[in-house]
Scaffold this active site. Sequence first.
Site, PDB file in Angstrom:
ATOM      1  N   GLY A   1       0.779  -1.233   0.000  1.00 15.86           N
ATOM      2  CA  GLY A   1       0.000   0.000   0.000  1.00 15.86           C
ATOM      3  C   GLY A   1       0.809   1.281   0.000  1.00 15.86           C
ATOM      4  O   GLY A   1       0.343   2.306   0.498  1.00 15.86           O
ATOM      5  N   SER A   2       2.018   1.255  -0.579  1.00 13.87           N
ATOM      6  CA  SER A   2       2.764   2.515  -0.611  1.00 13.87           C
ATOM      7  C   SER A   2       2.101   3.516  -1.570  1.00 13.87           C
ATOM      8  O   SER A   2       2.125   4.723  -1.321  1.00 13.87           O
ATOM      9  CB  SER A   2       4.231   2.292  -0.979  1.00 13.87           C
ATOM     10  OG  SER A   2       4.376   1.955  -2.333  1.00 13.87           O
ATOM     11  N   ASN A   3       1.478   3.024  -2.618  1.00 18.47           N
ATOM     12  CA  ASN A   3       0.741   3.939  -3.504  1.00 18.47           C
ATOM     13  C   ASN A   3      -0.512   4.463  -2.812  1.00 18.47           C
ATOM     14  O   ASN A   3      -0.845   5.642  -2.928  1.00 18.47           O
ATOM     15  CB  ASN A   3       0.378   3.249  -4.825  1.00 18.47           C
ATOM     16  CG  ASN A   3       1.552   3.226  -5.778  1.00 18.47           C
ATOM     17  OD1 ASN A   3       1.864   4.219  -6.424  1.00 18.47           O
ATOM     18  ND2 ASN A   3       2.239   2.092  -5.843  1.00 18.47           N
TER      19      ASN A   3
ATOM     20  N   LYS B   1     -16.668 -15.349  -8.599  1.00 24.72           N
ATOM     21  CA  LYS B   1     -16.124 -14.000  -8.751  1.00 24.72           C
ATOM     22  C   LYS B   1     -17.269 -13.006  -8.849  1.00 24.72           C
ATOM     23  O   LYS B   1     -17.209 -11.896  -8.324  1.00 24.72           O
ATOM     24  CB  LYS B   1     -15.292 -13.983 -10.033  1.00 24.72           C
ATOM     25  CG  LYS B   1     -14.600 -12.688 -10.307  1.00 24.72           C
ATOM     26  CD  LYS B   1     -13.661 -12.866 -11.480  1.00 24.72           C
ATOM     27  CE  LYS B   1     -12.741 -11.694 -11.585  1.00 24.72           C
ATOM     28  NZ  LYS B   1     -11.407 -12.031 -11.971  1.00 24.72           N
TER      29      LYS B   1
ATOM     30  N   MET C   1      -4.364  -7.403  -6.955  1.00 23.38           N
ATOM     31  CA  MET C   1      -3.870  -8.561  -7.703  1.00 23.38           C
ATOM     32  C   MET C   1      -4.972  -9.415  -8.337  1.00 23.38           C
ATOM     33  O   MET C   1      -4.804 -10.617  -8.488  1.00 23.38           O
ATOM     34  CB  MET C   1      -2.989  -9.427  -6.791  1.00 23.38           C
ATOM     35  CG  MET C   1      -1.784  -8.697  -6.226  1.00 23.38           C
ATOM     36  SD  MET C   1      -0.731  -7.966  -7.506  1.00 23.38           S
ATOM     37  CE  MET C   1       0.082  -9.444  -8.102  1.00 23.38           C
ATOM     38  N   ARG C   2      -6.098  -8.810  -8.684  1.00 23.26           N
ATOM     39  CA  ARG C   2      -7.173  -9.586  -9.333  1.00 23.26           C
ATOM     40  C   ARG C   2      -7.597  -8.927 -10.623  1.00 23.26           C
ATOM     41  O   ARG C   2      -7.594  -7.698 -10.728  1.00 23.26           O
ATOM     42  CB  ARG C   2      -8.405  -9.666  -8.436  1.00 23.26           C
ATOM     43  CG  ARG C   2      -8.066 -10.296  -7.183  1.00 23.26           C
ATOM     44  CD  ARG C   2      -9.124 -11.018  -6.453  1.00 23.26           C
ATOM     45  NE  ARG C   2      -8.398 -11.822  -5.500  1.00 23.26           N
ATOM     46  CZ  ARG C   2      -8.175 -13.109  -5.632  1.00 23.26           C
ATOM     47  NH1 ARG C   2      -8.694 -13.778  -6.612  1.00 23.26           N
ATOM     48  NH2 ARG C   2      -7.434 -13.752  -4.755  1.00 23.26           N
TER      49      ARG C   2
ATOM     50  N   ASN D   1      -5.383   1.879 -13.378  1.00 22.00           N
ATOM     51  CA  ASN D   1      -4.406   1.004 -12.721  1.00 22.00           C
ATOM     52  C   ASN D   1      -3.004   1.566 -12.916  1.00 22.00           C
ATOM     53  O   ASN D   1      -2.747   2.290 -13.882  1.00 22.00           O
ATOM     54  CB  ASN D   1      -4.483  -0.396 -13.355  1.00 22.00           C
ATOM     55  CG  ASN D   1      -3.504  -1.379 -12.721  1.00 22.00           C
ATOM     56  OD1 ASN D   1      -3.340  -1.405 -11.498  1.00 22.00           O
ATOM     57  ND2 ASN D   1      -2.846  -2.182 -13.544  1.00 22.00           N
TER      58      ASN D   1
ATOM     59  N   HIS E   1       0.999   0.288 -13.309  1.00 21.09           N
ATOM     60  CA  HIS E   1       1.755  -0.930 -13.594  1.00 21.09           C
ATOM     61  C   HIS E   1       3.246  -0.577 -13.713  1.00 21.09           C
ATOM     62  O   HIS E   1       3.602   0.402 -14.369  1.00 21.09           O
ATOM     63  CB  HIS E   1       1.245  -1.537 -14.906  1.00 21.09           C
ATOM     64  CG  HIS E   1       1.930  -2.825 -15.254  1.00 21.09           C
ATOM     65  ND1 HIS E   1       1.643  -4.007 -14.599  1.00 21.09           N
ATOM     66  CD2 HIS E   1       2.909  -3.104 -16.156  1.00 21.09           C
ATOM     67  CE1 HIS E   1       2.423  -4.960 -15.094  1.00 21.09           C
ATOM     68  NE2 HIS E   1       3.191  -4.449 -16.035  1.00 21.09           N
TER      69      HIS E   1
END
Length: 188
Positions: free
Chosen positions: A12-14, A65, A90-91, A107, A109
């Site tokens: 969770g640094s972002n 899901k 991560m999903r 997102n 990346h």
Amino acid sequence: MKNLAIFASGTGSNFEAIANAVEKRELNANIVLLVCDNPKAAVIDKAQSRGIEVLVFNPKEFESKNDYEMMIINKCKFLQIDLIALAGYMRILSKVLLAAYPKKIVNIHPSLLPAFKGKDAVQQAIDYGVKIMGITIHYVDEGIDTGEIINQKAFEINNEFTRSDIEIEIHKLEHSLYVETLKVLLEE
Ligand code: GRF
């Protein structure tokens, strides 16, 4: 003011960088929700210590899901979320969640997409021997790291860079570029 939800699965640094920017009023938004699929993730503490609501779940406890995504959608709709920022979530999102927030899910990346999609992009880039690395912020679609690119930043490396040096540089760039990009998206 717009309502932001952050989805994360790990450190969770972002998340922290975005939350700090909100606290300093660099970012004009309310973070109203953290969605986390990993009950052991360090990011949960970071949200709770700031008084941010956390929706934490274990995907294995759901039949499908679709079931857990419906729960997420209901929560986001109830909280009137305007924008969703994935930060180490991560999903892969299904059509159902994407359709509920068209062009409102982004997102970050750790590679210069379209190179090195998917897991451990940093190691993929190192193994390939690239001399220029970088990060990408993109809209999320049904593919893995394939959505429309919004912003990118690159940096040069040389043989003296260790993986840890690279990760430090990547995180530094991510934290500032994510805040900068969200600022623009939240004004739209
Ligand atoms: C970041 O490097 C991001 O690019 C990737 O996952 C990592 C999450 O790091 N999607 P953190 O949990 O925000 O520290």
